[in-house]
Design an enzyme around this catalytic site. Structure first.
Site, PDB file in Angstrom:
ATOM      1  N   GLY A 484       0.417  -0.951   0.038  1.00  0.00           N
ATOM      2  CA  GLY A 484       0.280  -0.208   0.002  1.00  0.00           C
ATOM      3  C   GLY A 484       0.660   1.177  -0.360  1.00  0.00           C
ATOM      4  O   GLY A 484       0.620   2.443  -0.266  1.00  0.00           O
ATOM      5  N   ALA A 527      11.409   3.041  -0.737  1.00  0.00           N
ATOM      6  CA  ALA A 527      11.730   3.591  -1.584  1.00  0.00           C
ATOM      7  C   ALA A 527      13.626   3.587  -1.943  1.00  0.00           C
ATOM      8  O   ALA A 527      13.564   4.476  -3.349  1.00  0.00           O
ATOM      9  CB  ALA A 527      11.000   4.815  -1.344  1.00  0.00           C
ATOM     10  N   ARG A 646      13.881  13.637   0.186  1.00  0.00           N
ATOM     11  CA  ARG A 646      12.979  13.647  -1.232  1.00  0.00           C
ATOM     12  C   ARG A 646      12.056  13.231  -1.348  1.00  0.00           C
ATOM     13  O   ARG A 646      11.711  12.150  -1.127  1.00  0.00           O
ATOM     14  CB  ARG A 646      14.030  13.529  -2.775  1.00  0.00           C
ATOM     15  CG  ARG A 646      13.283  13.606  -3.714  1.00  0.00           C
ATOM     16  CD  ARG A 646      15.045  13.718  -4.528  1.00  0.00           C
ATOM     17  NE  ARG A 646      14.034  13.599  -5.983  1.00  0.00           N
ATOM     18  CZ  ARG A 646      14.875  13.512  -7.031  1.00  0.00           C
ATOM     19  NH1 ARG A 646      15.932  12.972  -6.919  1.00  0.00           N
ATOM     20  NH2 ARG A 646      14.286  14.100  -8.425  1.00  0.00           N
ATOM     21  N   ILE A 647      10.559  13.746  -1.573  1.00  0.00           N
ATOM     22  CA  ILE A 647       9.319  13.079  -1.780  1.00  0.00           C
ATOM     23  C   ILE A 647       9.291  12.584  -3.288  1.00  0.00           C
ATOM     24  O   ILE A 647       9.209  13.053  -4.030  1.00  0.00           O
ATOM     25  CB  ILE A 647       8.812  13.754  -1.131  1.00  0.00           C
ATOM     26  CG1 ILE A 647       8.703  14.252   0.105  1.00  0.00           C
ATOM     27  CG2 ILE A 647       7.032  13.087  -1.372  1.00  0.00           C
ATOM     28  CD1 ILE A 647       8.349  13.213   0.967  1.00  0.00           C
ATOM     29  N   PRO A 650       4.818  13.093  -4.235  1.00  0.00           N
ATOM     30  CA  PRO A 650       3.739  13.817  -2.790  1.00  0.00           C
ATOM     31  C   PRO A 650       2.067  12.963  -2.861  1.00  0.00           C
ATOM     32  O   PRO A 650       2.372  12.943  -1.933  1.00  0.00           O
ATOM     33  CB  PRO A 650       3.726  15.709  -3.254  1.00  0.00           C
ATOM     34  CG  PRO A 650       4.406  15.561  -4.613  1.00  0.00           C
ATOM     35  CD  PRO A 650       4.597  13.998  -4.858  1.00  0.00           C
ATOM     36  N   THR A 652       1.196  10.129  -3.191  1.00  0.00           N
ATOM     37  CA  THR A 652       1.707   8.461  -2.450  1.00  0.00           C
ATOM     38  C   THR A 652       1.871   8.772  -1.187  1.00  0.00           C
ATOM     39  O   THR A 652       1.414   8.091   0.079  1.00  0.00           O
ATOM     40  CB  THR A 652       1.533   7.549  -3.055  1.00  0.00           C
ATOM     41  OG1 THR A 652       2.939   7.999  -3.356  1.00  0.00           O
ATOM     42  CG2 THR A 652       0.942   7.008  -4.523  1.00  0.00           C
ATOM     43  N   LYS A 719      14.516   8.911   1.672  1.00  0.00           N
ATOM     44  CA  LYS A 719      14.886   8.137   3.303  1.00  0.00           C
ATOM     45  C   LYS A 719      13.417   7.640   3.884  1.00  0.00           C
ATOM     46  O   LYS A 719      13.870   7.452   4.516  1.00  0.00           O
ATOM     47  CB  LYS A 719      14.351   9.873   4.219  1.00  0.00           C
ATOM     48  CG  LYS A 719      16.044  10.191   4.607  1.00  0.00           C
ATOM     49  CD  LYS A 719      15.690  11.451   5.817  1.00  0.00           C
ATOM     50  CE  LYS A 719      17.218  12.240   5.937  1.00  0.00           C
ATOM     51  NZ  LYS A 719      16.681  13.824   6.949  1.00  0.00           N
ATOM     52  N   GLY A 722       7.117   5.743   5.198  1.00  0.00           N
ATOM     53  CA  GLY A 722       6.165   4.650   6.871  1.00  0.00           C
ATOM     54  C   GLY A 722       5.691   4.679   7.216  1.00  0.00           C
ATOM     55  O   GLY A 722       4.920   4.604   7.641  1.00  0.00           O
ATOM     56  N   GLU A 723       7.418   4.860   8.330  1.00  0.00           N
ATOM     57  CA  GLU A 723       6.545   4.850   9.446  1.00  0.00           C
ATOM     58  C   GLU A 723       7.070   6.230   9.662  1.00  0.00           C
ATOM     59  O   GLU A 723       5.933   6.675  11.167  1.00  0.00           O
ATOM     60  CB  GLU A 723       8.340   4.017  10.311  1.00  0.00           C
ATOM     61  CG  GLU A 723       8.086   2.893  10.826  1.00  0.00           C
ATOM     62  CD  GLU A 723       8.273   1.698   9.612  1.00  0.00           C
ATOM     63  OE1 GLU A 723       7.934   1.230   9.793  1.00  0.00           O
ATOM     64  OE2 GLU A 723       7.994   2.410   8.258  1.00  0.00           O
TER      65      GLU A 723
END
Lengths: 756, 345, 195
Positions: A484, A527, A646-647, A650, A652, A719, A722-723
């Site tokens: 997910g 990622a 870095r994203i 944005p 997800t 980086k 998820g957490e």
């Protein structure tokens, strides 16, 4: 200068896609029901169903299994138990998966001994699901019951220092200075004990395995619910002496994991064992009750002491934690280390202990350790700020760590200060009256709370393969996972961006052990790790393309090094003169190659790891409204500001942070598995009584990404998110409840009874 | 789940005959509770008499001014029926506070009455439970029992009845119509469910083979002064920790008639007629409400003090009564205080 | 101090199994005849007998909403429905709402708003939202939140689900105030600027 997007728009698909809010490439499959999860794959030939029988007792021994009565039912094929389990690998190491803690892993159906309640004791195999379920319900089993102990608070005396053994586990930092003396002499001090009980990951999809018995030796396609197909494959190969061909594990879609799918669960063991023994395709799906049988966030007792000088500077900091583990493994997580990363203090003390109970080993659950430690630490920081008469936001800025205070290493990047400032501005923190019980909305008390969070920015070894076909379609694959998180879309973006191709010309495949190996999806490292491997593979293609382009007659790219070339909108161009360009389609046509392939890999940089401290951070601001008479708490507003490099996407990434926020709220207000110590059994083992939020619980959540340039923590500057979004949320809510009511609750969840 | 045969009955007497002619048979209404219980092996009927085709879905006005709710009308159709919404808004809102749209679309009115407790131990075959297996003991007395009751409990059982709808029906003084092998009869709502005593395996006073055919509401619907206050562990899709259904007739600030019932605290929807009388003829005031609340819980017994245990329900229940009575008198209600309503004044 | 725990047989009589019978279900406009016994739920009939696996099993007990389908236009939990009594009714599943290459407005809105993560609760959410629209009762954000609360989402996509449902419910004419995304651009860091 900031950009506000009410609803992230979908950008036009061109090759400049990284960092853009692009919809999930797997979205249409998920919303139409076409996406196949583990229990949904068809098989060659007929399918049998396995139903798991669970132990009603917590400790003891099976003395008799009345299998004959049940085997007499037409359509019941077999009953597996310790009495007839085939001879399997003997050594513990064969049962250890990539993320196993130290100790001896649980072996399903290995012996008659019962080690925990709901332990799988038999697998009933029948022609249909309904028949297997029925047959399991009439299977009589006799047990000798022994006295169990599942009571953590009664076991504090038997606690021991947490040993090493689990990959990634950081033991508590060494003490500094003289904690007791500094604490005693400080003008402002607080001490608190914090507690939460067991929580269960409870992903929506129940653990399931479909084994397609291919009828060719021991070859199987094993469709498994997992966060890491390669980890499952290794586990099965070692136990059942299988080759990679024989144990092909596939996991295309994973209906949530949150840590529960990091380790291979017992349904995959049982399904593969049954398939091998019966030489037949089989499906085994756990029940929701059984989802409470293989790991949880442990019941944790924490103690914190903090003291400051008159300026509100921390002088003494102590964080101790204790939780349970099973009788057979030493489950550990990193709970007490975060205080030292976030807040410098000349005098510190840390302590982390385990106690063995008759339960299954705990198991990583979203932001393992950090979610636990963060609640206690950030609650204590709030208490300390009040005791020192400093605004809680200001307190965090006054005690800001500009380098990692534990190891005296610089951070590769850290914009927590900007998270605090930007979050506060968005939230309107300057309008806050610091006095508890001072803010009201009608007959409800209003509270505003803040907390900060910190998580590791880590990287694991990962590999990927890229194939560019003659028609110009790029297919990239890696045996990673998408529970997910958005892996499908961000890896497609990474590949498209690297080779300058439009998204629709790129396919990313995952979740098959025939693909290059990738780590389990956890720790927020996918990622970063897989993204870097995908980039490497695509750059490999790029290098080959450039060489082929340079072989073309009168190549405009002659003499251009790969580093001096750019890949944009289907062309390779020279950086210095973009009119020197060749279309990739033309290169492929001229080359005559059917396809171009390249392998990519990535891994952590050990030198950087020694030199730097690598973390993501966040700052969370929440508003609660409390009906004091009835004890009800509504979280009406959240601002979650995240600095995580870095994203990549944005859209997800925001969803990850929204999900983390909901998880934090859930931990703060609802989640708790009720353990009955007399029975040694979790009692609310279902979705009706184990409460997680529903739509009506969730209100406005603003997400802020404070982007960081960081090419040390990650070759692609990422980086992971998820957490981090979960951290700080539970403490910010508890702090807001204190601000609203003047009541400091140190026990989660903050159910209404605790405010009466 | 065990194996069973199934008959689809088309008439009420046929259904009763079908059920009584099979050993171990059960009626199947919407199935939202029975099928769940069967999947947990808590109910093991060998035959189901399906009621889906019975003509018991109508909601019709009665000559005495009341309203008859067909036993097989769904909870959703009942809550959203124009007559129910207009004349019995308490019932409508109470139904909507329970379960989910999906469940309410299937669950029937009759089935709502007969749903079984959500006590953790009743739901787990591995644990002693007198309701499930008489004589085996009650695990809830000492174990985690947040979901359990504090009023009318016995040492055999502290389970609660989980329905919301029934709490309103108790306050509205509904009458249950049943048909059985010996013909039809009516049961006053307060007599329909029972306290556990020494026989917690019996939830209600239905005789073997009896089928609920309708629920009759008396004319008085308290449409001007009512509230349903439901307190739970999340905003929706959770059983009540404590709930209060109130219907009042007011004259100015004077309470002429008062009916109220509590959910989540007892083996049946809990009515206290003496407490109701304390309100009647009196001027509404917080003091009065507190006295009434104290009276209701005067005999209450909690089973453990921490948050896993249910003693908190005594204080929470008192506060809920005070708040519910206030809301009903003022009609300033927040129907579901667990939900923060942006649109709420 | 050992004691014995015996799981007693739940059925005192000898186990018997009722044979399967032909049952015809009308799913997504087509009749399908399958051989099942009365103990087969509508959910298992769809997933295991008709290979319509878009409908999900999240708990099998009516506690999560993942199995939501539409029956005669109304949303129900298919896990608590016995398939055999749903003969003659019009059953609609996620596969009947729209296909991967031909999404319904709700399905498209879920993609656009990223109203899911793992995707497992999603078909149930969408069927439930379709049922909500069919009911015609809910208009406001609060009403939609409450009436979408029969579908758990462990990933926590609730705000985006609300946005997606509100968009379709109001033909795109309502802006939902449930949070924004703000991006603060990159600034040089100590470590990287020190290099």
């Amino acid at each position: 200068m900031s950009q506000t997007i009410a609803t992230p728009p979908t950008v036009r698909l061109d090759s400049d896609v990284l960092g853009k809010p692009i919809s999930r490439t797997d979205g249409p499959a998920k919303v139409s029901g076409a996406a196949k999860y583990a229990a949904e794959f068809g098989v060659t030939g007929p399918l049998w169903y396995g139903y798991i029988v669970s132990s009603p007792i917590a400790k003891g021994k099976i003395t008799k299994i009345h299998a004959d009565e049940v085997l007499a039912i037409p359509g019941v094929q077999h009953i597996f138990s310790h009495e007839n389990v085939p001879s399997l690998a003997w050594f513990d190491r064969n049962y250890k998966d990539d993320v196993a803690p130290g100790g001896s892993p649980f072996r399903p159906l290995h012996e008659p001994e019962i080690l925990f309640s709901l332990q799988p004791v038999a697998l009933v195999v029948a022609d249909t699901f309904e028949l297997a379920r029925y047959a399991a319900s009439v299977l009589r089993i006799e047990y000798d019951v022994e006295k169990h102990n599942t009571d953590l608070e009664a076991s504090i005396g038997e606690a021991y220092d947490a040993p090493r053994g689990k990959t990634g586990f950081m033991p508590p930092p060494k003490p500094k200075g003289d904690m007791d003396k500094a604490y005693q002499e400080a003008p402002h001090k607080i001490a608190g004990e914090y507690i939460h009980r067991a929580q269960h990951q409870n992903p929506m999809e129940m653990f399931a395995t479909t084994v397609d018995w291919l009828g060719d030796g021991k070859k199987m396609k094993i469709y498994d619910k997992t966060q890491g197909a390669p980890n499952v494959q290794q586990y099965l190969m070692k136990i059942f002496s299988l080759s990679t061909d024989e144990a092909r594990v596939i996991s295309k879609f994973t209906g949530g994991g949150f840590g529960s799918g990091l380790r291979p669960q017992y349904q995959v063991f049982l399904a593969v064992m049954a398939a091998l023994e019966l030489k037949h395709s089989i499906r085994v799906v756990m029940t929701r009750t059984q989802m409470f049988s293989f790991g949880h966030r442990p019941h944790t007792l924490q103690k914190l002491r903090l003291a400051t000088d008159d300026l509100g500077q921390i002088q003494a900091l102590e964080h101790k934690a204790l939780h349970e583990t099973s009788q057979f493994e030493n489950y550990t997580e990193t709970i007490v280390n975060w205080a030292g990363v976030l807040y410098p203090s000349p005098n510190t003390n840390f302590d982390y202990q385990l106690a063995k109970l008759d339960v299954y080993s705990p198991l990583d659950m979203r932001a393992p350790g950090a979610a636990t430690g963060s609640f206690a630490l950030e609650s204590a920081i709030d208490e300390m700020a009040y005791a020192a008469n400093v605004d809680p936001l200001d307190f965090r800025l006054r005690n800001y760590s500009y380098e990692d205070p534990i190891e005296n290493k610089p951070f590769t990047s850290k914009r927590l200060d900007d998270c605090l400032h930007e979050g506060a501005a968005r939230f309107g923190w300057d309008q806050r009256n610091p006095e508890p019980r001072s803010m009201r909305d009608g007959n409800q008390l209003v509270g505003w709370g803040v907390a900060a969070g910190c998580w590791d920015a880590s990287m694991q070894k990962a590999a990927a393969k890229a194939v560019l076909s003659a028609d110009g379609h790029l297919t990239v694959s890696s045996a990673t996972n998408d529970q997910g998180a958005g892996t499908y879309v961000i890896m497609t973006q990474m590949a498209a961006q690297t080779l300058g191709l439009p998204m629709k010309q790129v396919t990313f495949n995952l979740g098959d052990t025939n693909m290059p190996a990738a780590p389990v999806q956890g720790g927020s490292w996918t990622a970063n790790s897989v993204g870097a491997a995908v980039k490497d593979a695509c750059q490999g293609i790029g290098k080959k393309l450039l060489k082929l382009a340079q072989k073309m007659d009168n190549s405009p790219l002659a003499g251009v090094d790969f580093e001096d070339a750019q890949f944009v909108d289907g062309y390779i161009r020279a950086n210095e003169d973009i009119t020197r360009s060749v279309a990739i389609a033309d290169i492929l046509a001229a080359s005559g190659e059917e396809k171009i392939e390249a392998d990519g890999k990535a891994g952590p940089n050990p030198i950087n790891m020694l030199k730097y401290s690598m973390h993501s951070h966040n700052a969370v601001f929440v508003e609660v409204k409390v009906d004091e008479d009835l004890g009800t708490i509504h979280v009406t507003r959240v601002v979650n500001a995240v600095a995580a490099g870095r994203i990549m996407n944005p859209k997800t990434a925001r969803s990850q942070v929204l999900g983390g926020t909901v998880w934090g709220l859930s931990m703060a207000l609802m989640e708790e598995t009720y353990l009955n110590n007399e029975l040694g059994r979790f009692m609310n083992h279902n979705y009706a009584e184990y409460h997680i939020p529903v739509n009506a619980d969730i209100h406005k959540i603003d997400v802020i990404f404070v982007e960081e340039q960081d090419d040390i923590a990650s070759p692609i500057g990422v980086k992971g998110v998820g957490e981090i979004g979960m951290l700080g949320v539970a403490a910010a809510i508890a702090n807001a409840v204190y601000h609203a009511t003047g009541k400091r609750v140190r026990e989660l969840p903050l159910t209404s009874d605790k405010l009466l | 789940m065990n194996s069973f045969t199934l008959t689809q009955a088309t008439a009420t007497d046929e259904a009763v005959r079908d059920l009584t002619s099979h050993d171990g048979a059960a009626y199947l209404g919407g199935g939202t509770n029975l099928v769940d219980l069967m999947k947990y092996n808590l109910e093991r009927p060998t035959h189901l008499t399906s009621l889906g085709l019975l003509p018991l879905t109508d909601i019709t006005s009665l000559p005495d001014g009341g309203l008859r709710l067909g036993a097989l009308a769904t909870n959703a159709d009942t809550a959203w029926h124009p007559e129910v919404e207009k004349r019995y808004p308490l019932l409508s809102q109470t139904i909507l506070a329970g379960a989910t749209p999906q469940l309410r679309n299937v669950a029937t009115n009759g089935g709502n009455l007969n749903q079984r407790t959500r006590c953790y131990y009743f739901y787990d075959l591995a644990t002693p439970c007198n309701k499930r297996e008489p004589g085996s003991g009650c695990s809830a007395l000492t174990g985690p029992n947040r979901v359990c009751g504090v009023l009318g409990t016995s040492e055999s059982c502290i389970a609660t009845h989980p329905s919301d709808m029934c709490v309103a029906l108790a306050a509205l003084e509904a009458v249950v119509r049943v048909q059985g092998p010996d013909g039809e009869r009516t049961i006053k709502f307060e007599d329909y469910h029972r306290l556990p005593g020494d026989h917690p395996e019996k939830d209600n006073t239905l005789k073997p083979g009896e089928l609920v055919t309708a629920i009759d509401l008396p004319e008085e619907g308290y449409a001007d002064h009512f509230t349903y206050l439901k307190l739970r562990d999340r905003s929706s899709y959770a059983f009540a920790l404590v709930s209060v259904a109130v219907g009042l007739k007011m004259n100015g600030n004077t309470i002429e008639k008062a009916r109220f019932a509590l959910g989540g605290v007892a083996h049946k929807p809990w009515r206290d007629q003496e407490a109701e009388k304390m309100l009647e003829g009196q001027t509404a005031s917080p003091d009065l409400f507190r006295q009434v609340a104290a009276k209701v819980f005067a005999e209450a017994k909690g089973y453990g003090e921490d948050s896993l245990h249910n003693s908190f329900k005594i204080e929470l229940g008192k506060r809920a009564i005070v708040r519910a009575l206030k809301q009903a008198t003022e009609m300033s209600q927040v129907v579901n205080p667990n939900v923060f309503l942006n649109s709420n004044p | 101090m050992s004691q014995t725990f015996i799981q007693e047989p739940l059925d005192k009589a000898a186990p018997h199994v009722v044979p399967a019978q032909a049952v015809t279900l009308n799913v997504n406009g087509e009749d399908h005849t399958i051989q099942i016994a009365p103990w087969t739920s509508l959910l298992d009939a769809l997933r295991e007998y008709l290979n319509l696996t878009g409908t999900k099993k999240g708990c099998d007990h009516g506690q999560c909403g993942a199995c939501t389908v539409l029956v005669d236009g109304k949303r129900i939990n298919s896990c608590l429905a016995l398939a055999t009594v749903y003969q003659g009714k019009k059953i609609q599943t996620i596969e009947g709402l729209g296909a991967e290459d031909n999404l319904s407005p709700l399905q498209q809105a879920f993609v656009d708003h990223d109203a899911f993560q793992c995707g497992y609760c999603t078909p149930g959410q969408i069927c439930s939202a379709q049922g909500l629209i069919n009911e015609g009762r809910c208009k406001t954000e609060d009403e939609v939140r409450e009436h979408m609360s029969g579908n758990l989402c462990r990933c926590g996509a609730y705000t985006n689900i609300l946005s997606a449902v509100m968009e379709v419910l109001h033909d795109g004419n309502v802006v939902v105030d449930n949070g924004v995304l703000i991006t603060i651009p990159v600034a040089p860091t100590k470590a990287s600027s020190a290099e």
